[in-house]
Motif scaffolding. Structure first.
Motif, PDB file in Angstrom:
ATOM      1  N   HIS A   1       0.854  -1.189   0.000  1.00  0.00           N
ATOM      2  CA  HIS A   1       0.000   0.000   0.000  1.00  0.00           C
ATOM      3  C   HIS A   1       0.888   1.236   0.000  1.00  0.00           C
ATOM      4  O   HIS A   1       1.987   1.230   0.576  1.00  0.00           O
ATOM      5  N   ALA A   2       0.391   2.295  -0.602  1.00  0.00           N
ATOM      6  CA  ALA A   2       1.073   3.584  -0.584  1.00  0.00           C
ATOM      7  C   ALA A   2       0.021   4.677  -0.665  1.00  0.00           C
ATOM      8  O   ALA A   2      -0.979   4.527  -1.373  1.00  0.00           O
ATOM      9  N   PHE A   3       0.244   5.740   0.078  1.00  0.00           N
ATOM     10  CA  PHE A   3      -0.700   6.857  -0.019  1.00  0.00           C
ATOM     11  C   PHE A   3       0.034   8.168   0.194  1.00  0.00           C
ATOM     12  O   PHE A   3       1.026   8.245   0.920  1.00  0.00           O
ATOM     13  N   ALA A   4      -0.446   9.183  -0.491  1.00  0.00           N
ATOM     14  CA  ALA A   4       0.145  10.513  -0.392  1.00  0.00           C
ATOM     15  C   ALA A   4      -0.396  11.226   0.835  1.00  0.00           C
ATOM     16  O   ALA A   4      -1.512  10.982   1.293  1.00  0.00           O
ATOM     17  N   ALA A   5       0.425  12.118   1.380  1.00  0.00           N
ATOM     18  CA  ALA A   5       0.032  12.903   2.547  1.00  0.00           C
ATOM     19  C   ALA A   5       0.802  14.213   2.533  1.00  0.00           C
ATOM     20  O   ALA A   5       1.648  14.436   1.658  1.00  0.00           O
ATOM     21  N   GLU A   6       0.487  15.066   3.495  1.00  0.00           N
ATOM     22  CA  GLU A   6       1.202  16.327   3.639  1.00  0.00           C
ATOM     23  C   GLU A   6       1.858  16.384   5.007  1.00  0.00           C
ATOM     24  O   GLU A   6       1.317  15.879   6.000  1.00  0.00           O
ATOM     25  N   PHE A   7       3.036  16.972   5.042  1.00  0.00           N
ATOM     26  CA  PHE A   7       3.798  17.118   6.278  1.00  0.00           C
ATOM     27  C   PHE A   7       3.942  18.613   6.527  1.00  0.00           C
ATOM     28  O   PHE A   7       4.652  19.303   5.803  1.00  0.00           O
ATOM     29  N   GLU A   8       3.241  19.109   7.549  1.00  0.00           N
ATOM     30  CA  GLU A   8       3.316  20.529   7.870  1.00  0.00           C
ATOM     31  C   GLU A   8       4.596  20.797   8.643  1.00  0.00           C
ATOM     32  O   GLU A   8       4.814  20.251   9.731  1.00  0.00           O
ATOM     33  N   LEU A   9       5.444  21.639   8.071  1.00  0.00           N
ATOM     34  CA  LEU A   9       6.764  21.890   8.643  1.00  0.00           C
ATOM     35  C   LEU A   9       6.846  23.339   9.112  1.00  0.00           C
ATOM     36  O   LEU A   9       6.957  24.256   8.301  1.00  0.00           O
ATOM     37  N   PRO A  10       6.773  23.571  10.433  1.00  0.00           N
ATOM     38  CA  PRO A  10       6.909  24.945  10.933  1.00  0.00           C
ATOM     39  C   PRO A  10       8.363  25.390  10.900  1.00  0.00           C
ATOM     40  O   PRO A  10       9.280  24.579  10.820  1.00  0.00           O
ATOM     41  N   ARG A  11       8.561  26.700  10.960  1.00  0.00           N
ATOM     42  CA  ARG A  11       9.919  27.236  11.024  1.00  0.00           C
ATOM     43  C   ARG A  11      10.596  26.712  12.292  1.00  0.00           C
ATOM     44  O   ARG A  11      10.128  26.932  13.409  1.00  0.00           O
TER      45      ARG A  11
ATOM     46  N   HIS B   1      15.629  28.177   7.862  1.00  0.00           N
ATOM     47  CA  HIS B   1      14.285  28.127   7.287  1.00  0.00           C
ATOM     48  C   HIS B   1      13.825  29.543   6.940  1.00  0.00           C
ATOM     49  O   HIS B   1      13.864  30.445   7.783  1.00  0.00           O
ATOM     50  N   GLU B   2      13.384  29.741   5.719  1.00  0.00           N
ATOM     51  CA  GLU B   2      12.991  31.072   5.261  1.00  0.00           C
ATOM     52  C   GLU B   2      11.515  31.345   5.488  1.00  0.00           C
ATOM     53  O   GLU B   2      11.109  32.502   5.622  1.00  0.00           O
ATOM     54  N   ASP B   3      10.692  30.304   5.509  1.00  0.00           N
ATOM     55  CA  ASP B   3       9.245  30.477   5.659  1.00  0.00           C
ATOM     56  C   ASP B   3       8.811  30.100   7.073  1.00  0.00           C
ATOM     57  O   ASP B   3       9.406  29.230   7.721  1.00  0.00           O
ATOM     58  N   ASP B   4       7.752  30.759   7.543  1.00  0.00           N
ATOM     59  CA  ASP B   4       7.225  30.422   8.863  1.00  0.00           C
ATOM     60  C   ASP B   4       6.631  29.019   8.882  1.00  0.00           C
ATOM     61  O   ASP B   4       6.642  28.349   9.909  1.00  0.00           O
ATOM     62  N   ARG B   5       6.139  28.595   7.735  1.00  0.00           N
ATOM     63  CA  ARG B   5       5.510  27.281   7.656  1.00  0.00           C
ATOM     64  C   ARG B   5       5.531  26.794   6.207  1.00  0.00           C
ATOM     65  O   ARG B   5       5.349  27.581   5.286  1.00  0.00           O
ATOM     66  N   ARG B   6       5.772  25.513   6.025  1.00  0.00           N
ATOM     67  CA  ARG B   6       5.747  24.917   4.691  1.00  0.00           C
ATOM     68  C   ARG B   6       4.961  23.615   4.734  1.00  0.00           C
ATOM     69  O   ARG B   6       4.895  22.943   5.765  1.00  0.00           O
ATOM     70  N   GLU B   7       4.374  23.283   3.599  1.00  0.00           N
ATOM     71  CA  GLU B   7       3.690  22.002   3.459  1.00  0.00           C
ATOM     72  C   GLU B   7       4.517  21.129   2.517  1.00  0.00           C
ATOM     73  O   GLU B   7       4.719  21.478   1.348  1.00  0.00           O
ATOM     74  N   LEU B   8       5.040  20.026   3.034  1.00  0.00           N
ATOM     75  CA  LEU B   8       5.817  19.108   2.220  1.00  0.00           C
ATOM     76  C   LEU B   8       4.932  17.954   1.749  1.00  0.00           C
ATOM     77  O   LEU B   8       4.142  17.407   2.524  1.00  0.00           O
ATOM     78  N   ASP B   9       5.068  17.612   0.486  1.00  0.00           N
ATOM     79  CA  ASP B   9       4.384  16.433  -0.030  1.00  0.00           C
ATOM     80  C   ASP B   9       5.197  15.197   0.345  1.00  0.00           C
ATOM     81  O   ASP B   9       6.399  15.122   0.075  1.00  0.00           O
TER      82      ASP B   9
END
Length: 211
Positions: free
Chosen positions: A175-185, A190-198
């Motif tokens: 099985h495999a499934f896509a998700a998002e990983f919320e990455l705070p500063r 880190h240049e952004d306060d928050r990023r969403e990684l696939d």
């Protein structure tokens, strides 16, 4: 059994790293991602009544999610002693009736030989730091040695690598499934306060007793 949404809410109290180490790529696994992974694993029959090992457990997010789904036992392994202290405090916050054995050890050379059906859950380093390049390969190798099945979080577009590694080591991605990983500063670079990684989560069946 609690719903996935209820599990996410229960994990919201899990604290992250007090002093995260960039060399270990220490980021708190988002509660929604942990809940999604463990919920899916539970639906596949891979949590309840099983031994669950969280490799590179950090402050315990995945391990504690597993405790809320009726495992036989849960073990959290991390090379950094400080997050394990936070993990112990997090266990009290979550209020699970299933305890966790927290082990201070290198997750890629884990001193474990689990007895009975074993599931590994893990969010290994993605290899953003040079010292961690191919670290996820070492984590998968550990899973192949101790687990019947594993669930692991990887960078998006990792399917070819994970499938090839599994096949070379007697396993199969089922099985495999896509998700998002919320990455705070977290770190100064880190240049952004928050990023969403696939990201992608893979279930690998390593065969009986991880052989």
């Amino acid at each position: 059994m609690s719903t996935k949404s209820q599990l996410t809410q229960q994990l919201g109290v899990v604290a992250g790293f007090d002093d995260p180490r960039v060399d270990l790529e220490q980021y708190r696994t988002p509660p929604d991602l942990a809940a999604h992974l463990v919920h899916r694993a539970d639906l596949e029959g891979d949590i309840e009544g099983k031994t669950v090992v969280d490799l590179g457990c950090g402050t315990g997010m995945l391990a504690l999610a597993a405790t809320l789904r009726g495992p036989r036992q849960v073990v959290g392994v991390d090379i950094d002693r400080d997050p394990l202290e936070t993990a112990r405090a997090n266990a009290r916050r979550v209020g699970s009736t299933s305890g966790v054995s927290w082990v201070h050890a290198d997750a890629t050379r884990v001193p474990l030989c689990p007895d009975g059906p074993t599931t590994v859950v893990m969010n290994p380093p993605f290899g953003a730091q040079d010292a961690n390049r191919h670290a996820d390969r070492d984590f998968l190798a550990t899973a192949a040695g101790i687990a019947d099945v594993s669930y692991s979080v990887h960078n998006a577009d990792s399917a070819d690598f994970v499938e090839a590694f599994a096949a070379d080591n007697g396993g199969e991605v089922t099985h495999a499934f896509a998700a998002e990983f919320e990455l705070p500063r977290t770190f100064d670079f880190h240049e952004d306060d928050r990023r969403e990684l696939d990201v992608e989560v893979f279930r690998v069946d390593w065969g009986e007793d991880g052989d």
